[in-house]
Design an enzyme around this catalytic site. Sequence first.
Site, PDB file in Angstrom:
ATOM      1  N   SER A  21       0.842  -1.194   0.000  1.00 45.14           N
ATOM      2  CA  SER A  21       0.000   0.000   0.000  1.00 45.14           C
ATOM      3  C   SER A  21       0.876   1.243   0.000  1.00 45.14           C
ATOM      4  O   SER A  21       2.053   1.169  -0.369  1.00 45.14           O
ATOM      5  CB  SER A  21      -0.945  -0.021   1.212  1.00 45.14           C
ATOM      6  OG  SER A  21      -1.958   0.947   1.053  1.00 45.14           O
ATOM      7  N   ASN A  22       0.325   2.378   0.384  1.00 47.44           N
ATOM      8  CA  ASN A  22       1.072   3.650   0.402  1.00 47.44           C
ATOM      9  C   ASN A  22       0.471   4.544   1.485  1.00 47.44           C
ATOM     10  O   ASN A  22      -0.574   4.219   2.046  1.00 47.44           O
ATOM     11  CB  ASN A  22       1.013   4.305  -0.987  1.00 47.44           C
ATOM     12  CG  ASN A  22      -0.412   4.614  -1.390  1.00 47.44           C
ATOM     13  OD1 ASN A  22      -1.056   5.473  -0.808  1.00 47.44           O
ATOM     14  ND2 ASN A  22      -0.934   3.881  -2.362  1.00 47.44           N
TER      15      ASN A  22
END
Length: 208
Positions: A21-22
């Site tokens: 993810s981020n």
Amino acid sequence: MKVVVTAGPTREFLDPVRFLSNPSTGKMGFAVAAEAASRGHEVVLVAGPVSLSTPKGVRRVDVVSARDMLRETRRAAKGADVLVATAAVADWRPATCAKRKLKKAGMKPFIRLVRNPDVLKTVRCPLKVGFAAETGDPVVEAVRKCREKKLAFVVANDVTASGAGFGVDTNRAAFVFADGRAERLPLMSKRTLARRIVVAAERFMATF
Ligand code: CTP
């Protein structure tokens, strides 16, 4: 107008307990949704996993992965006028997602990835607005994205600049158009920037 907004990160699972993810928090997209609703527009907010409350008057659809986001955005965009894509969609996902937790003893030290769909590029909508988060001067990249994804304009920002980027309440951005024109905006709150975006979209729609 009927407005669809994508927001937040996506999660791309490798097994039931691990994902790629981020750091997107969804603040910019939630601000756009709130501002559009407060200006009387009908708003659907397609949100990745974030911990923000739903703005008043907004219909929210929660999603996890890029493929979920594509499906729900496509559904929401049927009959919509404007799509504002603020989401930080993961460009890649693990080629496979194990049904059971992977054990480190049996794991290889690399993960094979496959490309995710581009939500903004794929979904059809009369007026599309994109974001370009870059590390460095974002204008050149924004012009490319504007042309490639057939956007009305791109909100470009350097996520490493002070007051811009993930998790903060302000942004320093430029509106970049397909013909290469760039309107650089001063540092402002994400809510004020959201209003500028919605007003620009209203003006574009008025010329259709
Ligand atoms: N976007 C999207 N789906 C993706 C990737 C990006 O909808 N799979 C949208 C983002 O919401 C944003 C715009 O496209 O509005 C640009 O995203 P960005 O990550 O900056 O650019 P990319 O198109 O991924 O290009 P690059 O990796 O070359 O910077």
